[in-house]
Design a protein around this motif. Structure first.
Motif, PDB file in Angstrom:
ATOM      1  N   ILE A  61       0.581  -5.240  -2.803  1.00  0.00           N
ATOM      2  CA  ILE A  61       1.324  -6.019  -3.502  1.00  0.00           C
ATOM      3  C   ILE A  61       1.583  -4.554  -4.779  1.00  0.00           C
ATOM      4  O   ILE A  61       2.957  -3.673  -4.802  1.00  0.00           O
ATOM      5  CB  ILE A  61       1.363  -6.864  -4.939  1.00  0.00           C
ATOM      6  N   LYS A  62       0.527  -3.410  -5.095  1.00  0.00           N
ATOM      7  CA  LYS A  62       0.731  -2.706  -5.623  1.00  0.00           C
ATOM      8  C   LYS A  62       1.282  -0.889  -4.911  1.00  0.00           C
ATOM      9  O   LYS A  62       2.230  -0.394  -5.112  1.00  0.00           O
ATOM     10  CB  LYS A  62      -0.666  -1.766  -6.070  1.00  0.00           C
ATOM     11  N   GLY A 117      10.938  -5.895   3.145  1.00  0.00           N
ATOM     12  CA  GLY A 117      10.221  -5.107   4.454  1.00  0.00           C
ATOM     13  C   GLY A 117       9.133  -4.779   4.504  1.00  0.00           C
ATOM     14  O   GLY A 117       8.573  -4.350   5.106  1.00  0.00           O
ATOM     15  N   THR A 118       8.016  -4.851   3.160  1.00  0.00           N
ATOM     16  CA  THR A 118       7.014  -4.300   3.206  1.00  0.00           C
ATOM     17  C   THR A 118       5.723  -5.379   4.246  1.00  0.00           C
ATOM     18  O   THR A 118       5.457  -5.926   4.704  1.00  0.00           O
ATOM     19  CB  THR A 118       6.144  -4.798   1.860  1.00  0.00           C
ATOM     20  N   VAL A 119       6.396  -6.961   3.479  1.00  0.00           N
ATOM     21  CA  VAL A 119       5.956  -8.241   3.688  1.00  0.00           C
ATOM     22  C   VAL A 119       6.608  -8.237   6.388  1.00  0.00           C
ATOM     23  O   VAL A 119       5.705  -8.864   6.634  1.00  0.00           O
ATOM     24  CB  VAL A 119       6.824  -9.793   4.712  1.00  0.00           C
ATOM     25  N   VAL A 120       7.167  -7.544   6.382  1.00  0.00           N
ATOM     26  CA  VAL A 120       7.720  -7.485   7.510  1.00  0.00           C
ATOM     27  C   VAL A 120       7.074  -6.520   8.320  1.00  0.00           C
ATOM     28  O   VAL A 120       6.500  -6.451   9.614  1.00  0.00           O
ATOM     29  CB  VAL A 120       9.100  -7.446   8.010  1.00  0.00           C
ATOM     30  N   GLY A 121       6.973  -5.301   7.346  1.00  0.00           N
ATOM     31  CA  GLY A 121       6.473  -3.963   8.008  1.00  0.00           C
ATOM     32  C   GLY A 121       5.032  -4.729   7.826  1.00  0.00           C
ATOM     33  O   GLY A 121       3.818  -3.637   8.919  1.00  0.00           O
ATOM     34  N   ARG A 122       3.968  -5.194   7.102  1.00  0.00           N
ATOM     35  CA  ARG A 122       2.560  -5.784   7.619  1.00  0.00           C
ATOM     36  C   ARG A 122       2.161  -6.480   8.523  1.00  0.00           C
ATOM     37  O   ARG A 122       0.787  -6.704   9.125  1.00  0.00           O
ATOM     38  CB  ARG A 122       2.260  -6.255   6.198  1.00  0.00           C
ATOM     39  N   ASN A 123       3.147  -7.577   9.102  1.00  0.00           N
ATOM     40  CA  ASN A 123       3.451  -8.653   9.860  1.00  0.00           C
ATOM     41  C   ASN A 123       3.882  -7.622  11.401  1.00  0.00           C
ATOM     42  O   ASN A 123       2.813  -8.230  12.238  1.00  0.00           O
ATOM     43  CB  ASN A 123       4.018  -9.662   9.712  1.00  0.00           C
TER      44      ASN A 123
END
Length: 590
Positions: free
Chosen positions: A357-358, A414-420
């Motif tokens: 999140i940070k 984009g962060t959620v998709v990139g992590r997964n």
């Protein structure tokens, strides 16, 4: 929640796009009937040598239009560009010639004379618009006077406007200043104008050609610089391929031998040196991972953004519309925020980051808030000076809404998709528990020197183009050669990647496995050389003066160089990351 956020963001973007789309859909169709009124809009005045120091036209004591004159507000980019168009209420009708018309009678007193004299001494110019075509002129002139050492101040009182038209469309406008009159308190000056209409065969599509400086932008030196940079790319890529691939091939061959006896293998291991010895540390997570992920993600977004804006400028001739480039940049930045989140989230997760999140918040807000900080200082200065460069509060709200409801949610998505999708660790070599000590090497193999030297060749590849960009932005030239810019941008990307790979290879051979930040700074140092060049350009190539213009020049340049540094740094890091993974994939890491 993400789907609702996306739907809400898209709906809000559609509304804002309609609000901001004056650069795409014109308010008028640019077609007139005989004797139909044509509006002459007054825009701004300011010192000619200080392009950003502009004020409302009526800050000078010209005759104000009666009543409440109409204002014309364009798109977001036009407002950010410091334009405020006001109806001059001068009686102009399509295809109707006016030999001499009265604008007003100007009664001079001591205060007005002083204002006009100060403006003339500072070479004040003004800008009008007719049918979205600009007209420029100077307020007055300082003429030699035998009776005075300071010269005589004269005010131009007659404006001769020549309009060329093709059927029912205006093609070109030209303004000539005439009838200079001395400035003396107590006098009354008649401000007059004349309109002459001339038919032409030039088509409406080519009416902006007259504003394009072909000899300047398409000079031989411009073509030569492109050719020179292209040859640099060929030489550099060939050098990298020859030297690195030859060295690596020998290393691969040694590791690929499976029939070596134990003694030979032990001898090879004891003689090993360089990048192979740090295979257990080269994929160790870098310091300040959250910051590195944020800047790399932001840089990847900026690289795509610049490419997209250049392509849109080539296809859509954005230089025609006032503020069209700025509006396109802001809208495209909001839409490409998904890329920054995707790259940053994937990189942060692959390196074992936990506080995603940070990372997401920093990625979404890093570059916008840096620009906001610089813009806030410049805006405060502009408000103090009463300049049109001051951004209205409503415009700030619109920009914030675009960031908060479009850019930020897309960065989150984009962060959620990139992590997964790309966040699983895939390092070719296992990271050892205890870090390997880094031996001391010669000064030129230290990270600081590698970082500083890394930006020289990329800067050399864009040096000439920087001159044309700076000249167009600070010297009233319309930049239109976006094909050149596209080539230079691609050359910059290739040179940056090649130089950073070479620097990373030298660093690893020095048994220094802290390549992540070094590769970023090695490429980002290009922006340092651009800023140093801007200092030279300011003092040698311009005649700017005063605190206002100096602040805006170096403030805007700092904003540009921050973006350029983050862009180049991200490109360099991503290129080095691919290179490092490639070379360690084919060795025995156990």
């Amino acid at each position: 929640m993400p789907s609702f956020t996306v739907r809400f963001s898209l709906s809000l973007f559609a509304f804002l796009f309609l609000f901001l789309s004056s650069v795409i859909a014109s308010e008028y169709d640019h077609k007139y009937q005989p004797d139909e009124p044509v509006t002459l809009w007054v825009n701004k005045v300011g010192p000619y040598n200080n392009p950003q120091e502009t004020y409302n036209y009526y800050i000078l004591p010209f005759c104000h239009p009666s009543g409440n004159p109409a204002h014309k507000w364009g798109g977001l980019g036009e407002v950010l560009g410091g334009n405020e168009l006001i109806d001059s209420q001068i009686d102009i009708k399509f295809s109707k010639t006016v030999d001499k018309g009265i604008i007003c009678q100007l009664e001079l007193d001591e205060a007005k004379v002083k204002q006009f004299k100060d403006a003339i001494e500072n070479s004040y110019w003004f800008e009008f618009f007719m049918d979205d075509l600009p007209l420029w002129g100077f307020v007055g002139e300082l003429r030699p006077d035998k009776n005075s050492n300071n010269g005589k101040h004269v005010l131009y009182t007659h404006k001769d406007i020549v309009v060329k038209y093709n059927k029912d469309q205006i093609i070109h406008v030209n303004l000539t200043q005439e009838s200079p009159r001395p400035l003396e308190a107590g006098r009354t000056l008649d401000l007059t104008y004349s309109i002459k209409w001339i038919s032409t065969n030039v088509t409406f599509a080519r009416r902006f050609d007259v504003y394009l400086d072909y000899p300047f932008f398409e000079h031989q030196i411009h073509w030569f610089s492109i050719f020179n940079s292209f040859m640099m790319v060929i030489f550099l890529t060939g050098l990298v391929s020859m030297i690195l691939m030859r060295t690596l091939r020998n290393d691969y061959a040694k590791y690929a031998r499976e029939d070596d006896d134990l003694e030979t293998l032990e001898r090879d291991v004891s003689e090993e040196s360089g990048w192979k010895l740090v295979h257990g540390d080269v994929f160790r997570p870098p310091r300040n991972l959250v910051i590195l992920s944020a800047v790399v993600g932001t840089g990847a977004q900026l690289a795509l953004l610049v490419l997209l804006v250049i392509l849109l400028a080539i296809v859509g001739t954005l230089y025609i519309g006032r503020g069209a480039i700025v509006t396109t940049f802001i809208v495209c930045y909001a839409l490409t925020s998904f890329i920054s989140g995707y790259v940053s989230g994937g990189m942060y997760s692959r390196n074992g980051g936990k506080n995603w999140i940070k990372s997401m918040i920093l990625t979404a807000s890093l570059f916008p808030f840096m620009c906001f900080g610089i813009g806030f200082v410049l805006n405060t200065i502009a408000i103090f000076y009463g300049s049109l460069a001051a951004i209205p509060f409503g415009t700030m709200v619109v920009v914030f809404v675009i960031w908060a409801f479009i850019s930020f949610p897309l960065a989150l998505l984009g962060t959620v998709v990139g992590r997964n999708w790309s966040g699983a660790p895939n390092n070719p070599c296992r990271v050892k528990t205890i870090p390997r000590p880094i031996p001391e090497k010669k000064w030129y193999l230290t990270p600081s020197v590698v970082s500083l030297m890394g930006g020289l060749l990329p800067f050399g590849s864009i040096f000439i183009e920087m001159y044309f960009v700076f000249t167009s932005f600070w010297n009233y030239k319309v930049y239109y050669v976006y094909g050149f810019m596209l080539l230079v941008f691609l050359i910059l990307i290739i040179v940056t990647v090649c130089v950073t790979i070479v620097g990373t290879y030298f660093l690893l051979n020095a048994e220094n496995y802290h390549w992540q930040w070094t590769s970023f700074f090695s490429a980002a140092s290009t922006a340092v050389y651009v800023y140093l060049y801007s200092i030279y350009y300011y003092y040698v190539k311009t005649k700017m003066f005063g605190f206002f213009q100096t602040s805006f020049y170096f403030g805007y340049t700092l904003m540009f160089c921050l973006g350029l540094g983050i862009l180049c740094g991200a490109v360099g890091h991503l290129g080095s990351n691919l290179f490092v993974r490639r070379i360690y994939r084919n060795i025995k890491c156990d």
